[in-house]
Motif scaffolding. Structure first.
Motif, short mmCIF file in Angstrom:
data_model
loop_
_atom_site.label_atom_id
_atom_site.label_comp_id
_atom_site.label_asym_id
_atom_site.label_seq_id
_atom_site.Cartn_x
_atom_site.Cartn_y
_atom_site.Cartn_z
N VAL A 27 0.84 -1.21 0.00
CA VAL A 27 0.00 0.00 0.00
C VAL A 27 0.88 1.25 0.00
N ILE A 28 1.93 1.22 0.82
CA ILE A 28 2.82 2.41 0.89
C ILE A 28 3.50 2.63 -0.45
N LEU A 29 3.98 1.56 -1.04
CA LEU A 29 4.65 1.68 -2.33
C LEU A 29 3.70 2.16 -3.41
N GLY A 30 2.50 1.65 -3.42
CA GLY A 30 1.51 2.08 -4.42
C GLY A 30 1.18 3.54 -4.26
N LEU A 31 1.00 3.96 -2.99
CA LEU A 31 0.70 5.38 -2.76
C LEU A 31 1.88 6.26 -3.19
N PHE A 32 3.14 5.77 -2.95
CA PHE A 32 4.30 6.57 -3.33
C PHE A 32 4.37 6.76 -4.85
N LEU A 157 0.23 0.46 -10.15
CA LEU A 157 -0.46 -0.35 -9.11
C LEU A 157 -0.42 -1.84 -9.45
N LEU A 158 -0.59 -2.15 -10.72
CA LEU A 158 -0.54 -3.54 -11.13
C LEU A 158 0.83 -4.13 -10.85
N GLY A 159 1.84 -3.38 -11.08
CA GLY A 159 3.19 -3.86 -10.81
C GLY A 159 3.42 -4.08 -9.32
N VAL A 160 2.94 -3.09 -8.55
CA VAL A 160 3.09 -3.23 -7.09
C VAL A 160 2.33 -4.47 -6.58
N ALA A 161 1.11 -4.70 -7.09
CA ALA A 161 0.33 -5.86 -6.66
C ALA A 161 1.02 -7.16 -7.03
N ALA A 166 3.81 -11.94 -5.18
CA ALA A 166 4.96 -12.84 -5.26
C ALA A 166 5.66 -12.93 -3.92
N VAL A 167 5.82 -11.78 -3.28
CA VAL A 167 6.48 -11.79 -1.97
C VAL A 167 5.66 -12.59 -0.95
N LEU A 168 4.30 -12.41 -1.00
CA LEU A 168 3.43 -13.15 -0.06
C LEU A 168 3.54 -14.65 -0.29
#
Length: 938
Positions: A27-32, A157-161, A166-168
């Motif tokens: 969420v933080i990365l997407g907002l950034f 946002l798609l990239g961040v998701a 993948a990390v999850l």
């Protein structure tokens, strides 16, 4: 959480932080990134508007390019939708691209650059100023489309998701693998614990390769080993306990068998004891009754003072011995459950007052006063056993007299509960005697126990009275107790459950209603008793405690008519002197004559036996005398006789119905018996009592007579051929129309009351044990028929035979007695020689035939017919003075009644021997001569 498996409960705390942190970082990365894209979009818009403003300033201040050419190149920029120039007046002077989505008027023209956002586009406004003089020349407006901005945002946002997912996945996978590897030893530990839970304690966990649970596995292995040892020890203990229990059970089984045998022996011993008491008590009481009876006859002859004293001592000693024997028999019946209470109508006042009247002489000797107080709210007509209720009251009052030296003895009756069908009554006997110590109370109601054994000789008694009372009260569904204070007296109380007699007549006391009566008495208990009577009679009464107050009371009432004066003079020591010389009595007579038109009736309360002395001295005065203890009916009768001149009150509680005119010659009584001698004797005794007698020899004849005539009473033999007494009574009840019921009294040869339930179920009302005496017949007639129905020729004092329920037969051993006892024959026939001779003659005449029948029936083992023959012979022997024949026939009859057919040889032989002795005796004797009838017959 409680419903999840232990794996889930272990993994959730690990996975939740990983998922939470990863999502938060995404969420933080997407907002950034979205914020960065938005700033780049705004910077491009402001840069394009600034560039357009610079070009427009040149165009407006020089001949650089026309405004329309200035705006056209900017359309080639990415995301630029349209370009517009406005002059200082806000008018658009140049435009390139589509028509702006935002109206020019909506743009805010300011000296500073700014952004005007819209839904699909954003307009960037930059002012155009002259560099030389700072004059505002206009505004440059660049409209940029949001589509590119949105596309860039979505890609970001798609990239961040994608990165987050993948990390999850990697994090969860690594965590799950690590957790499962960590939980694998726990699975083995859980399986091992489950094996232990099922009883398999051989599993070990020492090979667990995870160091985290090595200590736990070792502890479990140690626990399992300890449990194995404990289980082995417990199993050994169980095996040993099982062996011990098996041995104990075998011992208990042996003991149970021994206890069962001992119980049977104890029951047999108790039965033998009860049977012995039942069979011998009457044999013991018979000679005692003879002693008492002949002592009474001797007292009527001319004897000197010393002989009279001796005879009174013999009589009192015999009465005491008879009372003790009766108490022992009652205790035996109560212990063996053979005591059966009657359930017949009873009048409460009669039950309460009769024992006090009987015990009055004993109380008089100790100068004690007896009082009976029945609560006014208590009904008077009940159903129960009046004789047993009187027995309990007599025992308690007798004890109170025995242990009291002065004061009063008060018998109180109150009602505790009434449900419309049954009532619970409380009887209490209050005395002012020596009292009972608290530690002695628990022992009072035990047999052969006394409160103070040191007084046993001085006070007398065997200690059975209260034990009998407790047993009788228990039979009445009640309780018994005692309240006492040393030196201040004792209160014995008991409760009894009685049925309510709804058929009893409720007779009013009309004669005394509204009458004005004066009472002179200074005893509180006596005042309470008399006040209760006068309230029930609905009189107007006044009480004074001094005789001198009577005159003032008479004058105070003035013209109000005083009907009667009740004067207690029981404390006078010289009744003759008082009656002849009492000045107050003479003065009252004068006052009565001057004040009232009619003199009040005078009723004097005296001590027992003193009323005759008073009456002899007051023959010229209208004075009634009532002896203490004062009875309700006696006082009411005396007042009625004095006030109205009646010889008997109309509403007497003892009158059942008005007698028919044809009953003036005596009650009509039918006697039924298949034995001619018995029937003749009963008929003679009833005729002597003034009764009209009808005799029936069997049940059929009795039914025929019952259908033809109305009888006041029926005496019914039980064992008769063809139609016995029970069936005859049932058929008699079926013939009754329900409006009247003829009392039927059973005549039975069995002294015990084991057949009483059958008698009552058959419709009988009472029973008498054979042989019956004139006194017993008189008692039954008075119980079931009004006393006036008996001829007046029968005196009260001429019947000193055995009380009701006592047998007057005699059992004499064959070794020391003749076959015939002439004196006993005369006694049984009421001292009538001719009747005694006839009864004995009829018995002797039938003996050869009876002997032949008994011998033949015994050989054929026809025990039912044998029982009927022996029972008939026993009945005849009971009235003829043949003790040996009676004892042998009674013994055989009892065995046949109990179906004891194994050991009949000896009893049958003894009975045949007794018959043979009588046959031989008859051949050697002249009956007329023996009974002194030779001259009469001549």
């Amino acid at each position: 959480m409680n419903n999840l498996s232990y794996r889930s409960r272990f993994l959730l705390p690990l996975l939740l932080p990983i998922v939470g942190i990863t999502v938060a970082l995404a969420v933080i990365l997407g907002l950034f990134y979205t914020a960065h894209i938005s700033r780049a979009f705004d910077e491009q818009g402001h840069a394009d508007s600034r560039q357009l403003a610079e070009l427009a300033r040149r165009s407006l201040t020089s001949d650089y390019l026309p405004p329309t050419e200035v705006v056209q190149p900017l359309l080639d920029e990415t995301a630029v939708r349209s370009v517009s120039l406005y002059n200082a007046e806000g008018q658009r002077i140049a435009h390139a691209g589509p028509q702006p989505l935002a109206d020019g008027k909506a743009l805010i023209f300011d000296t500073q650059r700014h952004k005007v956002p819209a839904q699909e586009t954003s307009s960037f406004v930059n002012p155009i100023s002259d560099l030389n003089n700072g004059q505002l020349l206009g505004w440059a407006v660049v409209e940029m489309d949001h589509e590119g901005l949105r596309l860039a945002t979505y890609k970001t946002l798609l990239g961040v998701a994608a990165i987050t997912l993948a990390v999850l996945l990697v994090g969860v996978a690594l965590t799950v693998v690590a957790a499962l590897r960590a939980l694998a030893p726990l699975d083995r530990i859980r399986e091992a614990l489950q094996q232990c839970a099922t009883g398999n304690l051989s599993t070990t966990l020492v090979d667990t390769d995870n160091g985290l649970f090595t200590d736990l596995a070792r502890s479990i292995d140690m626990t399992s080993a300890h449990l194995r040892e404990s289980q082995q020890a417990m199993q050994e203990n169980i095996d040993q306990a099982t062996r011990d229990l098996r041995e104990t059970l075998e011992t208990v089984e042996i003991q149970n068998v021994e206890l069962s045998l001992a119980r049977k022996e104890a029951l047999e011993a108790s039965r033998a004891k009860s049977e012995f008491l039942a069979n011998t008590s009457h044999e013991i009481r018979t000679p005692i009754n003879g002693i008492i009876g002949f002592t009474g006859l001797l007292l009527k002859t001319v004897v000197n003072a010393q002989q009279k004293e001796y005879l009174h001592t013999i009589q009192k000693s015999s009465q005491g011995l008879l009372t003790t024997i009766n108490a022992i028999l009652d205790v035996s019946k109560i212990e063996t459950g053979q005591l059966v209470l009657d359930y017949s109508p009873l009048h409460l006042r009669d039950v309460v007052e009769e024992p006090l009247s009987v015990l009055a002489p004993a109380a008089l000797e100790k100068k004690l006063q007896l009082f009976s107080i029945v609560d006014a709210t208590t009904p008077l007509h009940f159903l129960g056993d009046p004789l047993r209720l009187k027995q309990v009251i007599t025992n308690l009052v007798s004890n109170a007299i025995k242990f009291s030296d002065n004061g009063n003895i008060v018998l109180r009756v109150t009602q505790i509960k009434n449900d419309g069908h049954n009532a619970i009554l409380r009887f209490s006997v209050e005395d002012s005697g020596i009292g009972i110590h608290e530690t002695k109370k628990p022992e009072l109601f035990k047999a052969f126990s006394q409160a103070d054994s040191s007084n046993a000789r001085s006070q007398g008694g065997t200690g059975l009275g209260l034990a009998v009372c407790k047993g009788l009260v228990k039979q009445m569904a009640g309780d018994i107790g005692v309240e006492s204070t040393i030196g201040r007296g004792t209160v014995f109380w008991f409760t009894a459950t009685l049925g309510l007699d709804g058929n009893a007549p409720l007779l009013p006391f009309e004669t005394l209603r509204g009458q004005r009566i004066l009472v002179c008495c200074n005893d509180p208990a006596s005042i309470e008793q008399l006040s209760g009577y006068l309230q029930v009679w609905q009189t107007n009464f006044s009480v004074v405690d001094q005789p001198e107050a009577l005159e003032s009371q008479l004058r105070e009432h003035g013209n109000l008519q005083v009907s009667a004066i009740i004067w207690d003079i029981s404390e006078q020591k010289d009744p003759r002197g008082w009656a002849t010389s009492n000045p107050l009595l003479k003065k009252l007579t004068q006052v009565q004559g001057t004040i009232q038109e009619q003199q009040p009736a005078l009723v004097l309360l005296t001590m027992p036996g003193c009323d005759l002395d008073y009456q002899q001295d007051r023959q010229d005065a209208e004075v009634a005398f009532v002896s203490r203890p004062v009875c309700h009916n006696a006082l009411y009768d005396a007042l009625c006789q004095q006030i109205d001149g009646l010889h008997a009150r109309e509403d007497s509680n003892h009158r059942r119905e008005a007698r028919a005119s044809d009953q003036s010659q005596g009650p009509r009584i039918m006697a039924v018996d298949d034995n001619p001698a018995n029937l003749q004797l009963i008929g003679e005794l009833l005729k002597d009592l003034g009764a009209q007698v009808a005799l029936a020899t069997d049940g059929s004849e009795a039914l025929e007579l019952f259908h033809q005539q109305n009888f006041d009473l029926v005496f019914m033999d039980i064992q008769m051929p063809v139609l016995d007494g029970l069936e005859t009574t049932r058929r008699m009840r079926a013939l009754e129309d329900g409006t009247s019921r003829t009392p039927v009294v059973a005549l039975t040869a069995h002294a015990m009351t084991d057949q009483k339930a059958d008698l009552l179920l058959a419709g009988m009302d009472d029973y008498l044990s054979k042989p019956v005496s004139e006194a017993q017949l008189l008692h039954v007639i008075r119980r079931w028929i009004h006393p006036d129905a008996v001829a007046a020729s029968v005196g009260e004092g001429n019947h000193d035979s055995a009380p009701e329920g006592e047998r007057s037969d005699t059992s004499v051993d064959k070794t020391n007695s003749a076959p015939v006892n002439i004196q006993l024959s005369l006694s049984l026939s009421n001292n009538k020689p001719a009747l005694a001779r006839d009864m004995l003659s009829m018995l002797l005449k039938a003996l050869p035939q009876d002997a032949e029948a008994i011998d033949q029936l015994f050989k054929e083992e026809d025990f039912d017919a044998l029982e009927a023959t022996v029972h008939k012979l026993r009945g005849g022997a009971s009235y003829c003075g043949v003790p040996y024949l009676k004892s042998t026939s009674t013994a055989l009859d009892n065995m046949l009644q109990k179906k004891s057919y194994k050991d009949l040889d000896k009893p049958v032989a003894e009975l045949l021997n007794a018959i043979q002795q009588l046959i031989v005796w008859q051949a050697e004797h002249d009956l007329d001569a023996l009974f002194g009838l030779e001259e009469v017959d001549a």
